[in-house]
Scaffold this active site. Structure first.
Site, short mmCIF file in Angstrom:
data_model
loop_
_atom_site.label_atom_id
_atom_site.label_comp_id
_atom_site.label_asym_id
_atom_site.label_seq_id
_atom_site.Cartn_x
_atom_site.Cartn_y
_atom_site.Cartn_z
N ARG A 25 0.83 -1.19 0.00
CA ARG A 25 0.00 0.00 0.00
C ARG A 25 0.86 1.23 0.00
NH1 ARG A 25 -4.90 -0.92 4.21
NH2 ARG A 25 -5.41 -2.89 3.24
N HIS A 117 -9.77 0.32 3.20
CA HIS A 117 -10.55 1.43 3.76
C HIS A 117 -9.78 2.75 3.69
CE1 HIS A 117 -7.97 -0.62 6.49
NE2 HIS A 117 -7.82 0.51 7.14
N LYS A 129 -2.63 -6.57 -3.77
CA LYS A 129 -2.39 -7.76 -2.93
C LYS A 129 -2.67 -8.99 -3.77
CE LYS A 129 -6.99 -7.11 -0.90
NZ LYS A 129 -7.83 -7.06 0.28
N ASP A 279 -16.54 -1.47 3.56
CA ASP A 279 -15.43 -0.57 3.24
C ASP A 279 -15.08 -0.57 1.76
OD1 ASP A 279 -14.31 -3.14 3.15
OD2 ASP A 279 -12.33 -2.39 3.69
N ASP A 281 -13.08 -2.16 -0.28
CA ASP A 281 -13.04 -3.40 -1.07
C ASP A 281 -14.02 -4.45 -0.57
OD1 ASP A 281 -11.55 -3.65 1.29
OD2 ASP A 281 -10.30 -5.23 0.46
N ARG A 284 -14.84 -5.36 5.07
CA ARG A 284 -15.16 -4.97 6.45
C ARG A 284 -16.66 -4.75 6.63
NH1 ARG A 284 -10.58 -1.23 9.17
NH2 ARG A 284 -8.81 -2.48 8.49
N THR A 346 -2.36 -10.30 13.86
CA THR A 346 -3.23 -9.44 13.08
C THR A 346 -3.08 -9.70 11.58
OG1 THR A 346 -3.13 -7.75 14.76
CG2 THR A 346 -3.67 -7.00 12.55
N GLU A 365 -11.69 -10.16 13.36
CA GLU A 365 -10.75 -9.21 13.94
C GLU A 365 -11.53 -8.03 14.49
OE1 GLU A 365 -6.73 -8.92 12.02
OE2 GLU A 365 -8.00 -8.88 10.24
N GLU A 366 -10.90 -7.35 15.44
CA GLU A 366 -11.55 -6.17 16.03
C GLU A 366 -11.73 -5.05 15.02
OE1 GLU A 366 -9.61 -3.17 16.27
OE2 GLU A 366 -8.01 -4.30 15.30
N SER A 367 -10.96 -5.10 13.94
CA SER A 367 -10.94 -4.02 12.96
C SER A 367 -12.08 -4.17 11.94
CB SER A 367 -9.59 -4.01 12.25
OG SER A 367 -9.29 -5.31 11.76
N ARG A 498 -1.11 1.50 17.68
CA ARG A 498 -2.45 1.10 18.10
C ARG A 498 -2.38 0.56 19.53
NH1 ARG A 498 -5.00 1.52 13.26
NH2 ARG A 498 -4.30 0.35 11.44
C1 G1P Z 1 -5.40 -3.26 9.91
C2 G1P Z 1 -6.17 -4.01 10.97
C3 G1P Z 1 -6.09 -5.50 10.71
C4 G1P Z 1 -6.58 -5.82 9.31
C5 G1P Z 1 -5.83 -4.97 8.30
C6 G1P Z 1 -6.38 -5.15 6.89
O1 G1P Z 1 -4.04 -3.65 9.95
O2 G1P Z 1 -5.68 -3.71 12.24
O3 G1P Z 1 -6.86 -6.17 11.67
O4 G1P Z 1 -6.39 -7.17 9.01
O5 G1P Z 1 -5.92 -3.59 8.64
O6 G1P Z 1 -7.71 -4.80 6.79
P1 G1P Z 1 -2.90 -2.77 10.70
O7 G1P Z 1 -2.95 -1.40 10.09
O8 G1P Z 1 -3.30 -2.73 12.14
O9 G1P Z 1 -1.64 -3.52 10.45
ZN ZN Z 2 -10.92 -3.86 3.25
#
Ligand code: G1P
Ligand code: ZN
Length: 545
Positions: A25, A117, A129, A279, A281, A284, A346, A365-367, A498
């Site tokens: 990214r 996102h 990816k 989001d 893509d 989420r 993660t 995941e929490e995200s 974080r």
């Molecule tokens: C973040 C989220 C993680 C998720 C990823 C891709 O990654 O925390 O759970 O899998 O985006 O959507 P991070 O920026 O924390 O590495």
């Molecule tokens: Zn996404």
């Protein structure tokens, strides 16, 4: 077509093409540099010789530079011996739909153009990816190999030809490669119909108005087809349903900050009983009731506890998994169901092996990411349909379902505090300091808590035996409280720290507390212990989720 139209282009290696939590990214301008995208793509093809002669799935979330990048990808795929590509019409494919297509059509893998996102547009982010034949994001060992390859790459191959139009469904050729432009939605919609009780949801939607916010990102066409056409929700149920290159100037991150308009609608007394968003893509999800937000960690736990009510999961779950920073609400459900619960680093790529081996059925995941063994990515609309199916079967509202869950399992108050755009060295110094301090912390007092365990999380994959080190600092406190620190692996500007906070509350009378209030003492302790003020000079987090 003869081999003569394949051009070999001389290039110089870039040193920054290391994929993060989810692919490579960068800012759009970085990707627009001459040879930048091409180098990474060539490094990828070089590391995946098994893709020669195979089918690849290609698509993106429609953000700025999607079409240009796809044209480059197609010409390079043709020059690197790919047999056939399946491309979503207009170059669009959601991440979960791409994962499904790879599996359904036995493709060798897929390439998804997305920065998830992150904001889009000329000054926004872009990303790439790749997934393997099981539909799962490439594992670390492979992303690392691509990175290493990119550091010594001196040429790439590209077909010297015009790419076919991606705007109509149909078959075309590009050199020796077949190009099939497909409906991006149809296969995915069919999969959703096979998992959920569409009749029950349809009947429920007749009586219960809802809104889905596609945030001008890729799920617009998916949500319109599934919610409005197949499930009969009234037109307009899907808002911001047209994918735009800059997401309409918004930030396609489905949380209560960025999906603010949706939150307002739900809270505004308009009679909506369910709100959801996805989001950039489409992997989420955000789940809302009127005046009520479901934390993603709770959502995972609730889906697991109720899975048998949904046709696709009526035989129960083999196991569940969550990423380490995700709250332990799902652990409590797994214990009650007497099924295993895995704790992974993660990033979705760590769930792939567990899903393939049949060890788990649901994960999250929490995200704002939740998913199951139906694909090998997290899946936004899937989570929304799962919730709709539960609402229809249980005949209760979102809030009532969540409160009942807390009554049974206790409430896991949970929040994430992010400090963004930090100077890299500072952020790393802070993590280094924590790493040094967690050793020997167990048994000591921290604020009013005793530390039960403290470490830098390492993961041993039970399937392939691979090890991942330094996945975040965990400080587990007595009574189910926890602080986790890690640096983001998806940011494109400096470092993002974080801090994840969690506290388990069994006392029913306290379940109504505001989350930030319930976690205030722990948050202060977390800041103080890490030395946020001293080391990074910040007074408060930039983002509180
Ligand atoms: C973040 C989220 C993680 C998720 C990823 C891709 O990654 O925390 O759970 O899998 O985006 O959507 P991070 O920026 O924390 O590495
Ligand atoms: Zn996404």
């Amino acid at each position: 077509m003869s081999v003569h139209s394949i051009k070999t282009v001389a290039t110089q290696p870039f040193t920054d093409q290391k994929p993060g939590t989810s692919g490579l990214r960068k800012k759009v301008q970085v990707f627009q540099q001459p040879h930048y995208l091409e180098n990474f793509v060539q490094a990828m093809f070089d590391c995946l010789p098994q893709w020669r002669g195979q089918t690849l799935v290609l698509g993106g979330d429609g953000r700025y530079y999607n079409r240009e990048a796809l044209a480059i990808l197609l010409r390079m795929a043709a020059a690197n011996g790919i047999g056939r590509v399946l491309v979503g019409r207009h170059g669009l494919l959601s991440t979960p739909a791409a994962s499904h297509l790879i599996r359904k059509y036995g493709a060798g893998g897929g390439i998804i153009l997305s920065a998830s996102h992150n904001p889009g547009g000329r000054d926004g982010d872009f990303g790439i990816k790749f997934n393997l034949s099981n539909g799962s994001p490439a594992p670390e060992i492979l992303t690392e190999a691509v990175y290493q390859r990119s550091r010594s790459l001196v040429e790439y191959r590209l077909l010297d030809a015009q790419v076919p139009s991606l705007d109509r469904v149909g078959e075309a050729r590009l050199g020796d490669m077949a190009v099939a432009v497909i409906d991006p939605v149809a296969d995915y919609a069919e999969l959703m119909e096979s998992l959920f009780d569409f009749d029950a949801i349809r009947a429920w939607l007749e009586r219960n108005p809802m809104r889905f916010d596609a945030m001008h990102a890729v799920t617009g066409p998916y949500a319109r087809e599934i919610l409005e056409r197949r499930l009969g929700a009234p037109a307009g149920t899907v808002m911001n349903g047209v994918p735009l290159p800059d997401f309409g100037g918004g930030h396609p991150d489905p949380n209560t900050t960025h999906a603010h308009a949706l939150v307002e609608l739900l809270n505004g007394g308009h009679g909506y009983v369910f709100g959801a968003a996805s989001d950039g893509d489409g992997d989420r999800n955000l789940i809302l009731g009127p005046g009520f937000f479901v934390s993603p960690s709770d959502s995972l736990a609730i889906l697991a506890a109720n899975a048998r009510l949904v046709p696709g999961y009526r035989h129960g779950l083999t196991g569940v998994a969550r990423s380490m920073p995700t709250s332990r609400a799902v652990d409590a459900v797994a214990a009650a169901l007497m099924i295993p619960c895995y704790e992974t680093p993660t990033g979705w790529k760590f769930f792939g092996n567990l899903l393939d081996a049949g060890r788990i059925t649901l994960c999250g995941e929490e995200s704002f990411g939740t998913g199951s063994d139906h694909v090998r990515e997290k899946d936004g609309l899937w989570a929304v349909l799962f919730w709709l199916n539960l609402l229809a079967v249980r005949g209760q509202g979102v809030e009532a379902i969540v409160r009942e869950h807390w009554q049974r399992f206790g409430r896991h108050f949970y929040s994430r505090h992010d400090y963004e755009a930090l100077p890299l060295e500072r952020a790393e110094a802070l993590m280094q300091g924590l790493r040094a301090r967690v050793e020997g912390l167990a048994g000591q007092r921290l604020g009013r808590w005793t530390v039960e365990q403290a470490d830098d999380f390492a993961y041993l994959d039970p399937i392939d035996g691979s090890r991942s080190q330094r996945q975040g600092i965990r400080v587990l406190l007595e009574g189910g409280a926890r602080i986790v620190y890690r640096l983001s692996g998806t940011g494109t500007e400096g470092a993002t720290l974080r801090i994840y906070l969690e506290r388990h509350e069994l006392d029913l009378a306290r379940h109504g507390q505001d989350t930030q209030q319930a976690l205030a003492e722990l948050a202060a302790l977390a800041d103080q212990f890490a030395g946020i003020r001293e080391i990074i000079g910040r007074q408060r987090p930039d983002v509180v989720v």
